[in-house]
Design an enzyme around this catalytic site. Sequence first.
Site, short mmCIF file in Angstrom:
data_model
loop_
_atom_site.label_atom_id
_atom_site.label_comp_id
_atom_site.label_asym_id
_atom_site.label_seq_id
_atom_site.Cartn_x
_atom_site.Cartn_y
_atom_site.Cartn_z
N ASP A 252 -1.54 -5.92 10.47
CA ASP A 252 -0.16 -6.40 10.65
C ASP A 252 0.77 -5.47 9.88
OD1 ASP A 252 1.96 -8.23 11.42
OD2 ASP A 252 1.98 -8.91 9.35
N SER A 253 2.06 -5.58 10.16
CA SER A 253 3.05 -4.80 9.41
C SER A 253 3.14 -5.27 7.97
CB SER A 253 4.41 -4.94 10.08
OG SER A 253 4.83 -6.28 10.03
N TYR B 63 8.43 -3.77 11.04
CA TYR B 63 8.24 -2.85 12.17
C TYR B 63 9.28 -3.13 13.28
CZ TYR B 63 3.54 -1.03 10.87
OH TYR B 63 2.48 -0.39 10.27
N GLY B 64 9.66 -4.40 13.39
CA GLY B 64 10.45 -4.86 14.55
C GLY B 64 11.67 -4.04 14.90
N CYS C 140 -0.16 -8.88 15.06
CA CYS C 140 1.26 -8.55 14.98
C CYS C 140 1.77 -8.46 16.42
CB CYS C 140 1.42 -7.21 14.28
SG CYS C 140 3.10 -6.57 14.26
N ASN C 141 2.74 -9.30 16.75
CA ASN C 141 3.26 -9.30 18.12
C ASN C 141 3.93 -7.98 18.47
OD1 ASN C 141 3.37 -12.37 19.33
ND2 ASN C 141 3.36 -12.33 17.11
N THR C 142 4.64 -7.42 17.48
CA THR C 142 5.39 -6.18 17.72
C THR C 142 4.43 -5.05 18.08
OG1 THR C 142 6.93 -6.99 16.06
CG2 THR C 142 7.15 -4.69 16.72
N GLU D 204 8.51 -11.55 3.83
CA GLU D 204 7.89 -10.51 3.00
C GLU D 204 8.29 -10.65 1.54
OE1 GLU D 204 5.70 -7.81 3.52
OE2 GLU D 204 5.23 -8.76 5.43
N CYS E 169 5.99 -14.02 16.49
CA CYS E 169 5.84 -13.09 15.38
C CYS E 169 4.94 -13.79 14.38
CB CYS E 169 7.20 -12.80 14.74
SG CYS E 169 7.08 -11.87 13.19
N THR E 170 3.92 -13.10 13.91
CA THR E 170 2.92 -13.77 13.07
C THR E 170 3.47 -14.13 11.69
OG1 THR E 170 2.02 -11.59 12.52
CG2 THR E 170 0.91 -12.85 14.26
N HIS E 171 4.62 -13.59 11.32
CA HIS E 171 5.26 -14.01 10.07
C HIS E 171 5.86 -15.42 10.20
CE1 HIS E 171 5.08 -9.75 8.97
NE2 HIS E 171 5.51 -10.05 7.76
N1 DGL Z 1 4.17 -9.94 12.11
C1 DGL Z 1 4.89 -9.00 12.96
C2 DGL Z 1 4.95 -9.53 14.37
O1 DGL Z 1 4.19 -10.41 14.71
C3 DGL Z 1 6.20 -8.68 12.32
C4 DGL Z 1 6.71 -7.35 12.73
C5 DGL Z 1 7.71 -6.73 11.80
O2 DGL Z 1 7.28 -6.20 10.79
O3 DGL Z 1 8.90 -6.71 12.14
O4 DGL Z 1 5.72 -9.07 15.17
#
Ligand code: DGL
Length: 264
Positions: free
Chosen positions: A10-11, A42-43, A73-75, A152, A183-185
């Site tokens: 993940d990011s 990352y988004g 991570c979805n992104t 974060e 988004c997994t966050h």
């Molecule tokens: N957990 C990432 C996701 O699912 C977050 C991406 C990010 O860092 O913006 O998209």
Amino acid sequence: MDNRPIGFLDSGVGGLTVVRELMRQLPHEEVIYIGDSARAPYGPRPAEQIRDYTWELVRFLLTKDVKMIVIACNTATAVAWEEIKAELSIPVLGVILPGASAAIKSTTNGNIGVIGTPMTVSSDTYRQKIENLSPEMKVTSLACPKFVPLVESNELTSSVTKKVVYESLAPLKGQVDTLVLGCTHYPLLRPIIQNVMGPDVKLIDSGAECVRDISVLLNYFEIHHSRQERDLHHTFYTTANAKSFADIATAWLGAELNVEHIEL
Ligand code: DGL
């Protein structure tokens, strides 16, 4: 049987929400996790950069001899899942398809909301996957760029966070009966999101849904871990500060964890 670990990337800390579900549903599996918190979020980044970063994380996991990779991570899934899956000889799972399928199963009026990072939303992947599976669905997507930095920095319950979530989700209120946390966050903000959307809106945790697919693949390829839970040695790597990562990870996973800093 295959006693090698499953690799998660993940990011940052978001993929821990997927690992938490893995530990609940498949407690005998061993985890190697890499979170790129030094470069999160990352988004808002360009697709080419997200692709390069994701490949770096994948290559790192491959050095740990993982039996499967989960792009938690979805992104990164939106940008790079298809090509990584095509390139590797081990199974590679993303989180978008499981979330899309679960949303279709959950909705009763066909109005599905998707929240995610700017890249996940602009890629339009969720809408495409949902409409491919079930063309009569109406998908409304909304980017929530302020959520990941709050998670974060471990601001999960502050009044600032409540205000940001309340204001960000205003356009979706009353519009959907199912909301995909794309988004997994975001599951780390779940209580606030549920409160803002109201008790009748079903929240879909794409990462948790993905764990069911992990289970199916472990069965299909007969690559379950054979050992007992007490023999497992999960390792978490972060590109940023190990202590900050460990604070969030320990609170979220409810255990003392082995967290190491790594330079990519
Ligand atoms: N957990 C990432 C996701 O699912 C977050 C991406 C990010 O860092 O913006 O998209």
